[in-house]
Enzyme design. Structure first.
Site, mmCIF file in Angstrom:
data_model
loop_
_atom_site.group_PDB
_atom_site.id
_atom_site.type_symbol
_atom_site.label_atom_id
_atom_site.label_comp_id
_atom_site.label_asym_id
_atom_site.label_seq_id
_atom_site.Cartn_x
_atom_site.Cartn_y
_atom_site.Cartn_z
ATOM 1 N N CYS A 26 46.782 36.984 -15.721
ATOM 2 C CA CYS A 26 47.638 37.205 -16.882
ATOM 3 C C CYS A 26 46.728 37.386 -18.087
ATOM 4 O O CYS A 26 45.599 37.856 -17.948
ATOM 5 C CB CYS A 26 48.625 36.049 -17.058
ATOM 6 S SG CYS A 26 47.848 34.437 -17.213
ATOM 7 N N HIS A 521 24.734 6.684 -10.260
ATOM 8 C CA HIS A 521 24.190 7.138 -8.979
ATOM 9 C C HIS A 521 23.347 6.019 -8.372
ATOM 10 O O HIS A 521 22.392 5.536 -8.986
ATOM 11 C CB HIS A 521 23.341 8.395 -9.184
ATOM 12 C CG HIS A 521 23.067 9.147 -7.924
ATOM 13 N ND1 HIS A 521 22.079 8.787 -7.042
ATOM 14 C CD2 HIS A 521 23.659 10.241 -7.390
ATOM 15 C CE1 HIS A 521 22.064 9.623 -6.024
ATOM 16 N NE2 HIS A 521 23.016 10.521 -6.202
#
Length: 597
Positions: A26, A521
């Site tokens: 679109c 981490h």
């Protein structure tokens, strides 16, 4: 990253071309239907340069690109082979929206061109009425009328593409509605045509929307039904001829009149709604418009707007959409004034200007939704702006994408006050949105202050550059720090929400209340760790406090596997100052904050 590279990466992260069953675009978004939604990595796509955001809406995957969407889509279509496979055959509301968007999006440039020219002519004729008889002005007027008079022709092409039938047969269906002798007899007051004694209803189909779409849809059904039963050697001769012979009479007798009546009743219904409850309708439509745009449903209003203009000569909805763009622009502008970080402020200003020109998604996705309070400001301001368009009875006289450059289409010879009131409405909407966003977004002034990251585990802290992993050490995963743990109890370095937990439990991402992402981490290459060295105490979506236990690491198990247990904390997406809470004393509890660097 070039458009070709971006398209290739998006396709790969959607699970590859084999996973894409249907694709279109679109004004600002790439839209995909996927065989397996779980195969798509939306986070990876959202992180790509040039992508403003991603979302799944009613079974469709949407990638927000912004003004460059057509260029990126061209590369997507080329890499997927151009033709888009049909999605699964089951009806849904989103599928209907996809069909409408696919039909109307390609013709918008032609309609915008005609609308702008009409508006400019109205301004010229209001200033100098004598020019209305000028031959050059007449020629320009003709050019401005072409996209609208031949709207059925334009729609026939895009509808034929969407319904998978030959485009030139679709043009023949539209041509029948605009055939000179047919239009001439209608102009005389009767059609003069009949089918087996049944009189063909008299309608003028130039400027119409629904008749040709319904008729081309019938053509597709008839064509494919005949094609399945006719032997291959006769297909070229028989199928097109029989398809037109059946479709055009039935369309002119039944479907086209139904579409015309439907368009008239739809326009009348909107007039009734705005007449009976105009203020409430304008406010509610304006208030919820940001949410409608978020879902992508706003594109589905295009046929209604075009039909209103064709039927009544004007539309009530486009002024509210215009006000919406000004609301998003003003809200992003007001939020930008609160931001201390120069890069974020510049980005917010840029999206504000984009919305001012008519593309609101960048401001909506990257500033207003993320920071929440600007979104609230935009909704309130656009509700007020929508109500104002009703108070002043503002009308849009031609279809055009709403933005500051579309102002000419609000002018009409002999009624220049309509343009004046539209300017008043959008100015008020912008100012209210900017003021509310500035007033409500005080937290943006402090969100760029130094973020305090608490050491998540007892042990020796070290700079990120000392980590034995080049990706972390080089800062590619963001700025931060590392800890050589002396204890396996890992706690939250900040207060926030658990955004994700790796399947192997070696990494957790969090989001702070101001939207900053934090990565925790656990170890180097621990994704390969045998067994289960990590015991997680939280789940995705949990809200956690500073020092709240997150994970227990089995340091002995990691040592036995010869894996580095270094705990790393980074800010993957944020470029903001931060401080680190001092390491706890040997006897202190894990995560205690004794001082701030």
């Amino acid at each position: 990253m070039t458009d070709s590279e971006l398209a290739r990466t998006i396709i790969a992260n959607l699970g590859g071309s084999a996973n894409i069953t249907h694709h279109l675009h679109c004004v600002t978004r790439l839209r995909f239907n996927l065989r397996d939604d779980t195969a798509a990595d939306l986070d990876a796509i959202a992180a790509l340069p040039g992508v403003l955001g991603t979302q799944r809406q009613n079974g469709q995957t949407q990638v927000v690109i912004g003004p460059r969407v057509a260029d990126v889509y061209a590369q997507v279509a080329a890499q997927l082979g151009g033709a888009s496979a049909a999605p699964a055959r089951h009806f849904s509301l989103q599928q209907l929206f996809d069909v409408i968007t696919g039909i109307f999006s390609p013709i918008i440039p032609a309609l915008v061109a005609g609308g702008i020219l009409k508006g400019l002519l109205a301004i010229v004729e209001s200033i100098a009425p004598a020019l209305a008889k000028n031959s050059t002005v007449a020629l320009i007027s003709m050019i401005s009328d072409v996209p609208f008079y031949f709207l059925p022709v334009l729609l026939a092409v895009t509808a034929a593409r969407r319904f998978k039938v030959n485009e030139f047969l679709g043009l023949c269906v539209a041509g029948a509605m605009l055939y000179p002798s047919f239009t001439a007899t209608i102009a005389s007051g009767k059609s003069g045509l009949s089918l087996f004694g049944a009189t063909i209803p008299s309608f003028t189909y130039s400027d119409s929307v629904f008749p040709v779409i319904l008729s081309v849809g019938l053509l597709a059904l008839v064509y494919h039904a005949i094609d399945r039963v006719i032997p291959a050697m006769f297909k070229l001769v028989v199928v097109p001829a029989v398809a037109l012979l059946i479709t055009i009479p039935v369309a002119l007798l039944v479907l086209a009149p139904l579409g015309a009546y439907g368009g008239q009743y739809l326009a009348s219904g909107i007039v009734w709604l705005f007449t009976k409850a105009g203020l409430l309708t304008g406010f509610l439509l304006g208030f919820f418009m940001p949410l409608i745009v978020l879902t992508g449903m706003h594109q589905s209003t295009s046929p209604i707007q075009i039909q209103n203009i064709a039927t009544m000569g004007y539309d009530y909805l486009l002024p509210i959409s215009f006000a919406h763009n000004m609301a998003e622009s003003g809200a992003a502008f007001g939020a930008a004034l609160r931001m201390k970080n120069k890069e974020r402020r510049a980005a917010a200003m840029s999206t504000s200007f984009s919305a001012f020109l008519g593309i609101s998604e960048p401001a909506l996705y990257t500033v207003n939704v993320i920071n929440k309070t600007p979104l609230i400001a935009a909704m309130i301001a656009n509700g007020i702006g929508g109500a104002l368009t009703v108070v002043f009875s503002v009308k849009c006289y031609a279809f055009v994408m709403p933005g500051i450059t579309s102002l000419p289409v609000y002018a009409k010879a002999g009624n220049m006050m309509n343009l004046v009131w539209m300017i008043v409405c959008i100015a008020a909407t912008f100012v209210i949105a900017a003021g509310l966003a500035f007033a409500l977004s005080r937290q943006l002034a402090t969100s760029e202050s130094a973020l305090v990251l608490h050491q998540p585990v007892a042990g020796q802290r070290e700079p990120l550059s000392a980590v034995a992993d080049a990706t972390f050490a080089s800062g590619q995963v963001g700025q931060g720090f590392a800890v050589q743990p002396s204890d396996g109890e890992v706690v939250a370095p900040v207060a926030g929400t658990i955004a994700s937990i790796a399947e192997t439990r070696h990494a957790i991402t969090m989001t702070t209340p101001d939207g900053t992402g934090v990565l925790l981490h656990l170890g180097i290459d621990t994704v390969t760790a045998p067994g289960t060295p990590f015991t997680v105490h939280v789940a995705v979506g949990d809200h956690v406090a500073v020092d709240q236990p997150l994970v227990t690491m089995d340091l002995a198990q990691l040592a036995a596997a010869h894996l580095d247990p270094t705990v790393i904390v980074t800010l993957p997406d944020a470029h903001r100052p931060f401080t680190i809470a001092a390491a706890p004393a040997p006897a202190a509890s894990v995560g205690s904050t004794l001082a701030t660097n």
